[in-house]
Scaffold this active site. Structure first.
Site, PDB file in Angstrom:
ATOM      1  N   PRO A   1       0.781  -1.250   0.000  1.00 33.61           N
ATOM      2  CA  PRO A   1       0.000   0.000   0.000  1.00 33.61           C
ATOM      3  C   PRO A   1       0.812   1.299   0.000  1.00 33.61           C
ATOM      4  CG  PRO A   1       0.025  -0.924   2.187  1.00 33.61           C
ATOM      5  CD  PRO A   1       0.752  -1.908   1.303  1.00 33.61           C
ATOM      6  N   CYS A   2       1.498   1.548  -1.100  1.00 33.68           N
ATOM      7  CA  CYS A   2       2.257   2.795  -1.206  1.00 33.68           C
ATOM      8  C   CYS A   2       1.330   4.014  -1.240  1.00 33.68           C
ATOM      9  CB  CYS A   2       3.176   2.771  -2.423  1.00 33.68           C
ATOM     10  SG  CYS A   2       2.357   2.460  -3.979  1.00 33.68           S
ATOM     11  N   HIS A   3       0.052   3.796  -1.519  1.00 35.55           N
ATOM     12  CA  HIS A   3      -0.904   4.917  -1.517  1.00 35.55           C
ATOM     13  C   HIS A   3      -1.117   5.467  -0.109  1.00 35.55           C
ATOM     14  CE1 HIS A   3      -3.374   1.299  -0.810  1.00 35.55           C
ATOM     15  NE2 HIS A   3      -4.153   2.097  -0.092  1.00 35.55           N
TER      16      HIS A   3
END
Length: 156
Positions: free
Chosen positions: A122-124
């Site tokens: 989850p780089c978001h």
């Protein structure tokens, strides 16, 4: 051999790819690499089901084997990203400190940008120091929608 398939999501088409028994790519608006074979596999089907559940607000954690390919530093960053709980965010600086690179916020940003397994890693969930949305390889508008979804507001 790398197997891949496309998946239509509420945020656009994703390419999912598997090598051996692990997911190696989940990218928006991507094309397969040379030599990859388009085929359905049980793992790719499972990845598609879990993503559908996520986009419906029914899944907060993924349970798939992941094998992102990158440098040792990128691997440390991507591992750290997976510790960010659903619905929460961390700054680039916080992730830099977590991977023992306290002055490495920019390097964390670059590793984020190179994350080959979007959403599952989850780089978001990584934002600027002041909470501002900054950079997302899939487009800032997608980052915003993913964070809205995780706050309980399904944005589509």
């Amino acid at each position: 051999m790398v197997s891949y398939q496309f998946l239509d999501t509420p945020l656009g088409r994703m390419l999912l790819a598997q090598q051996e028994n692990a997911l190696i790519a989940a990218e928006f608006d991507a094309l397969p690499r040379s030599g990859w074979v388009e085929t359905s596999t049980p793992l790719l089907a499972l990845a598609g089901r879990q993503l559908a559940e996520y986009f419906q607000g029914q899944r907060q954690e993924f349970s798939l084997p992941l094998a992102p390919q990158g440098t040792p530093f990128q691997q440390r960053v991507w591992s750290a990203l997976q510790t960010i709980p659903y619905g929460q965010t961390r700054s680039y600086g916080e992730i830099a400190r977590q991977v023992n690179s306290p002055k490495g916020a920019r390097a964390v940003g670059m590793a984020n940008h190179r994350n080959p397994i979007a959403v599952f890693i989850p780089c978001h969930r990584v934002v600027g120091q002041n909470g501002a949305l900054t950079g997302y390889a899939g487009g800032l508008w997608r980052k915003e929608k993913l964070l809205e979804l995780e706050k309980g507001r399904i944005p589509y």
